[in-house]
Structure formats: C-alpha cells, structure tokens
Design a protein around this motif. Structure first.
Motif, mmCIF file in Angstrom:
data_model
loop_
_atom_site.group_PDB
_atom_site.id
_atom_site.type_symbol
_atom_site.label_atom_id
_atom_site.label_comp_id
_atom_site.label_asym_id
_atom_site.label_seq_id
_atom_site.Cartn_x
_atom_site.Cartn_y
_atom_site.Cartn_z
ATOM 1 N N ARG A 112 -4.610 3.362 9.414
ATOM 2 C CA ARG A 112 -3.818 4.253 8.478
ATOM 3 C C ARG A 112 -2.517 3.536 8.171
ATOM 4 N NH1 ARG A 112 0.039 6.524 11.409
ATOM 5 N NH2 ARG A 112 0.926 7.847 9.958
ATOM 6 N N VAL A 113 -1.874 3.909 7.100
ATOM 7 C CA VAL A 113 -0.643 3.397 6.820
ATOM 8 C C VAL A 113 0.458 4.781 6.561
ATOM 9 C CG1 VAL A 113 0.890 2.018 5.039
ATOM 10 C CG2 VAL A 113 -1.367 1.311 5.583
ATOM 11 N N GLY A 114 1.295 4.804 7.446
ATOM 12 C CA GLY A 114 2.415 5.942 7.173
ATOM 13 C C GLY A 114 3.607 5.583 6.564
ATOM 14 N N TYR A 115 4.762 6.196 6.786
ATOM 15 C CA TYR A 115 5.935 5.880 5.999
ATOM 16 C C TYR A 115 6.656 4.799 6.602
ATOM 17 C CZ TYR A 115 5.585 10.552 3.962
ATOM 18 O OH TYR A 115 4.853 11.774 3.595
ATOM 19 N N GLY A 116 6.174 4.103 7.764
ATOM 20 C CA GLY A 116 6.797 2.847 8.100
ATOM 21 C C GLY A 116 7.526 2.826 9.131
ATOM 22 N N LYS A 117 7.657 3.930 9.828
ATOM 23 C CA LYS A 117 8.542 3.827 10.980
ATOM 24 C C LYS A 117 7.825 3.616 12.430
ATOM 25 C CE LYS A 117 12.610 6.232 8.812
ATOM 26 N NZ LYS A 117 13.387 5.066 8.609
ATOM 27 N N GLY A 118 6.593 3.925 12.362
ATOM 28 C CA GLY A 118 5.707 3.743 13.593
ATOM 29 C C GLY A 118 5.734 5.118 14.633
ATOM 30 N N ILE A 119 6.254 6.070 13.998
ATOM 31 C CA ILE A 119 6.618 7.388 14.540
ATOM 32 C C ILE A 119 5.453 7.989 15.173
ATOM 33 C CG2 ILE A 119 7.486 9.908 14.489
ATOM 34 C CD1 ILE A 119 9.555 8.491 12.600
ATOM 35 N N TYR A 120 4.394 8.147 14.431
ATOM 36 C CA TYR A 120 2.769 8.782 14.688
ATOM 37 C C TYR A 120 2.158 7.581 15.617
ATOM 38 C CZ TYR A 120 2.205 13.256 12.924
ATOM 39 O OH TYR A 120 2.072 14.770 12.958
ATOM 40 N N ASP A 121 2.253 6.264 15.209
ATOM 41 C CA ASP A 121 1.655 5.400 16.206
ATOM 42 C C ASP A 121 2.130 5.563 17.913
ATOM 43 O OD1 ASP A 121 0.069 4.165 14.552
ATOM 44 O OD2 ASP A 121 1.755 2.841 13.802
ATOM 45 N N ARG A 122 3.634 5.739 17.937
ATOM 46 C CA ARG A 122 3.996 5.898 19.112
ATOM 47 C C ARG A 122 3.582 7.483 19.832
ATOM 48 N NH1 ARG A 122 7.934 3.197 16.580
ATOM 49 N NH2 ARG A 122 9.112 1.499 17.452
ATOM 50 N N PHE A 123 3.481 8.296 19.014
ATOM 51 C CA PHE A 123 2.827 9.683 19.484
ATOM 52 C C PHE A 123 1.287 9.774 19.959
ATOM 53 C CE2 PHE A 123 1.284 13.798 17.139
ATOM 54 C CZ PHE A 123 1.053 14.434 18.580
ATOM 55 N N LEU B 241 0.800 -1.215 0.057
ATOM 56 C CA LEU B 241 -0.151 0.081 0.068
ATOM 57 C C LEU B 241 0.903 1.253 0.034
ATOM 58 C CD1 LEU B 241 -2.503 -1.379 2.662
ATOM 59 C CD2 LEU B 241 -3.051 -0.668 0.108
ATOM 60 N N ARG B 242 1.841 1.085 0.699
ATOM 61 C CA ARG B 242 2.900 2.240 1.004
ATOM 62 C C ARG B 242 3.362 2.795 -0.467
ATOM 63 N NH1 ARG B 242 5.433 -0.055 5.444
ATOM 64 N NH2 ARG B 242 4.096 1.051 6.796
ATOM 65 N N LYS B 243 3.746 1.676 -1.256
ATOM 66 C CA LYS B 243 4.483 1.908 -2.661
ATOM 67 C C LYS B 243 3.189 2.519 -3.675
ATOM 68 C CE LYS B 243 6.834 0.021 -6.433
ATOM 69 N NZ LYS B 243 6.626 1.238 -7.077
ATOM 70 N N SER C 268 -2.714 -5.009 9.833
ATOM 71 C CA SER C 268 -2.719 -4.021 10.910
ATOM 72 C C SER C 268 -2.269 -4.624 12.145
ATOM 73 C CB SER C 268 -4.247 -3.509 11.277
ATOM 74 O OG SER C 268 -4.394 -2.328 10.291
ATOM 75 N N ASP C 269 -1.497 -3.970 13.250
ATOM 76 C CA ASP C 269 -0.913 -4.928 14.251
ATOM 77 C C ASP C 269 -1.492 -4.150 15.471
ATOM 78 O OD1 ASP C 269 0.646 -2.678 14.843
ATOM 79 O OD2 ASP C 269 2.299 -3.482 13.763
ATOM 80 N N LYS C 270 -1.237 -4.854 16.664
ATOM 81 C CA LYS C 270 -1.793 -4.215 18.077
ATOM 82 C C LYS C 270 -1.335 -2.728 18.408
ATOM 83 C CE LYS C 270 1.968 -5.872 20.411
ATOM 84 N NZ LYS C 270 2.770 -6.691 21.424
ATOM 85 N N TYR C 271 -0.275 -2.200 17.664
ATOM 86 C CA TYR C 271 0.090 -0.725 17.933
ATOM 87 C C TYR C 271 -0.442 0.172 17.138
ATOM 88 C CZ TYR C 271 4.126 -2.909 20.139
ATOM 89 O OH TYR C 271 5.120 -3.497 21.127
ATOM 90 N N ASP C 272 -1.304 -0.240 15.836
ATOM 91 C CA ASP C 272 -2.082 0.762 15.224
ATOM 92 C C ASP C 272 -3.270 1.389 16.108
ATOM 93 O OD1 ASP C 272 -0.501 0.482 12.953
ATOM 94 O OD2 ASP C 272 -1.419 -1.539 12.317
ATOM 95 N N ILE C 273 -3.243 2.597 15.831
ATOM 96 C CA ILE C 273 -4.346 3.308 16.506
ATOM 97 C C ILE C 273 -5.172 4.036 15.392
ATOM 98 C CG2 ILE C 273 -4.572 5.334 18.163
ATOM 99 C CD1 ILE C 273 -2.218 4.697 19.593
HETATM 100 N N1 LIG Z 1 3.663 2.246 20.250
HETATM 101 C C1 LIG Z 1 4.641 1.503 19.673
HETATM 102 N N2 LIG Z 1 5.583 0.934 20.259
HETATM 103 C C2 LIG Z 1 6.468 0.079 19.785
HETATM 104 N N3 LIG Z 1 6.517 -0.277 18.528
HETATM 105 C C3 LIG Z 1 5.574 0.233 17.596
HETATM 106 C C4 LIG Z 1 4.686 1.328 18.372
HETATM 107 N N4 LIG Z 1 3.868 1.656 17.461
HETATM 108 C C5 LIG Z 1 4.185 1.063 16.023
HETATM 109 N N5 LIG Z 1 5.326 0.232 16.464
HETATM 110 C C6 LIG Z 1 6.144 -0.681 15.359
HETATM 111 O O1 LIG Z 1 6.768 0.204 14.416
HETATM 112 C C7 LIG Z 1 6.781 -0.229 13.119
HETATM 113 C C8 LIG Z 1 6.279 0.465 12.156
HETATM 114 O O2 LIG Z 1 5.052 0.792 12.258
HETATM 115 P P1 LIG Z 1 3.850 0.914 10.921
HETATM 116 O O3 LIG Z 1 4.185 0.096 9.773
HETATM 117 O O4 LIG Z 1 2.529 0.707 11.252
HETATM 118 O O5 LIG Z 1 4.324 2.489 10.516
HETATM 119 P P2 LIG Z 1 3.271 3.413 9.935
HETATM 120 O O6 LIG Z 1 2.151 3.841 10.865
HETATM 121 O O7 LIG Z 1 3.188 3.157 8.471
HETATM 122 O O8 LIG Z 1 4.207 4.799 10.185
HETATM 123 P P3 LIG Z 1 4.070 5.978 10.882
HETATM 124 O O9 LIG Z 1 3.521 5.944 12.360
HETATM 125 O O10 LIG Z 1 5.542 6.449 11.270
HETATM 126 O O11 LIG Z 1 3.427 6.999 10.045
HETATM 127 C C9 LIG Z 1 6.057 -1.709 13.350
HETATM 128 O O12 LIG Z 1 6.920 -2.692 13.489
HETATM 129 C C10 LIG Z 1 5.341 -1.644 14.688
HETATM 130 O O13 LIG Z 1 5.004 -2.613 15.304
#
Ligand SMILES: Nc1ncnc2c1ncn2[C@@H]1O[C@H](COP(=O)(O)OP(=O)(O)OP(=O)(O)O)[C@@H](O)[C@H]1O
Ligand SMILES: Nc1nc2c(c(=O)[nH]1)N(C=O)[C@@H](CNc1ccc(C(=O)N[C@@H](CCC(=O)O)C(=O)O)cc1)CN2
Length: 188
Positions: free
Chosen positions: A133-144, A6-8, A169-174
C-alpha cells in the motif's frame, strides 16, 4: 510509478469525488466487509477514524455495524514527532477531539495493548496486486503494523482497484492480507 507519484494521483482522484458518491462507496465497502465470514471471527478490531478533508472512506458505517455485533473497537492517537500510535478502547462514552491534521482522537479512553488486536482496518491511498500500500508517506501505519501480532488480519479499504505494482516498495512495507474496494474483496 513510485509512491510519490501515486500519492499525488490518488489524492487528486479522491478530491474529485463528491460527498454523496463517497457515502455510497463507503456503504458498499461496509457491506463487503460484513459479508466476509473470516472478518466476523475477530473480537478486537482496530479501525481508523476517517479524515474527512482527505475524503477517506467513511468508516462510521463499519464501526456502527461492529458495535451491533458486540466487537471491541480500538482506535488510536498519533504522535507526529515519534511517528508512533497509541491505542485505546473505543467505548460509547469515549470523547473524541479533532486534531490539527483533521483526525478524531480519543481523550478519555482506556489504553489497549497492541498484541490483543485481532484485525486492523488500514487506511491507504492505493494498493497493488501483491497487497502493498501507499499512505500519506510518514510510515506511521507501517510502524504500527510491524508491532501487531503476525496472525492479526490486515484489511485495507480502497476506493480504487489495485495497480500492477508500486515501484519503490521497501523492506518496511508490510503487505495487507485483504483489501476491500466498492467492487470486490482482494486477498493476497
Ligand atoms: N517500521 C519502520 N521503521 C523505520 N522506518 C520505517 C518503518 N516503516 C516505514 N519506515 C520509513 O518511513 C518512511 C515512509 O514510509 P512510506 O513512504 O512507506 O509511508 P506510507 O506507507 O505511505 O505511509 P503510512 O504508513 O504513514 O500510511 C520511509 O522512509 C520508510 O522507510
Ligand atoms: N484516518 C487516518 N488516521 C491515521 C492515518 C491515516 O492515514 N488515516 N495515518 C496513517 O499513517 C496516521 C496519520 N498520518 C497522517 C499523515 C499526514 C497527514 C496530513 O494531513 N498531511 C498533510 C501535510 C502535513 C504536513 O504539514 O506535513 C497533507 O497530506 O496535506 C495526516 C495524517 C495515523 N492516523
């Protein structure tokens, strides 16, 4: 489709959009954002500053409109080593500097605590019918987003309409609460 596919697909789709088309789509999204009454209640609004090289929706029209409404705007810096964002008040005198990733970041701003944020405008490549959602794949927004108040409203901005589902989608996706496209406001 999974996140990587999807990212591509949606990065390529955005690349094909012209600057003038992007401006038009960004303005339509701004109008939709401003016409939603529940968005107007938020006092402290976090907004991303668009990465021009990735043809993200231009958030400047929204930022200018929020300023007119006397909202407090919060922007961030991002540490790519820890994948953590740090938040700051975006004032008239705030100086912005472009990073190597093409992101504008504040260099002289006052820190702002995450618990005070009422609404977050979220960047994305694509979203699905459940608001994931799908972002650039670093999980930065999911952490925020995980650190924001549970009642903070999460509003995505998307050029494309939702897909049926993101397969991995994984358990971290909000999930988002709303997502605005040039055509409509989707609520979840
Ligand atoms: N809160 C979290 N704590 C630890 N790991 C996390 C957290 N959120 C996401 N991750 C991990 O980060 C990696 C990237 O997540 P994902 O592919 O969903 O990124 P994305 O949503 O596309 O990017 P972004 O959030 O930067 O826009 C995954 O391996 C995911 O499990
Ligand atoms: N405007 C905006 N700011 C944001 C985000 C965003 O999606 N949009 N982020 C959302 O989480 C974080 C930044 N995430 C980013 C992740 C990757 C790249 C990027 O340019 N990646 C390169 C490859 C980088 C590499 O060498 O590894 C690329 O995609 O070409 C940029 C921002 C925080 N700030």
């Amino acid at each position: 489709m999974n996140k990587q596919q999807l990212r591509k697909e949606f990065l390529d789709k955005r690349k094909a959009i012209s600057r003038s088309e992007l401006e038009e789509l960004s303005n339509r999204i701004k109008d939709k954002f401003l016409s939603e009454p529940h968005f107007q209640e938020a006092q402290h609004v976090h907004c991303f500053l668009s990465i021009a090289r990735h043809k993200e929706i231009d958030t400047w029209p929204i930022i200018h409109a929020l300023r007119e409404l006397n909202k407090q705007i919060i922007i961030s810096t991002c540490d790519f080593k820890t994948l953590e964002m740090h938040h700051f008040l975006f004032e008239k005198e705030t100086i912005l500097e472009e990073t190597a990733f093409g992101i504008l970041e504040p260099i002289n701003a006052k820190p702002f605590s995450v618990e005070k944020i009422d609404l977050i405008i979220v960047p994305l490549l694509i979203f699905d019918k459940e608001g994931y959602r799908v972002g650039y794949g670093k999980g930065i927004y999911d952490r925020f987003l995980a650190k924001c108040r549970p009642d903070a409203i999460k509003v995505g901005l998307s050029i494309s309409e939702p897909i049926q589902a993101i397969a991995d989608s994984d358990k971290y996706d909000i999930a988002l609460d709303h997502c605005i496209t040039p055509k409509s406001v989707h609520s979840f």
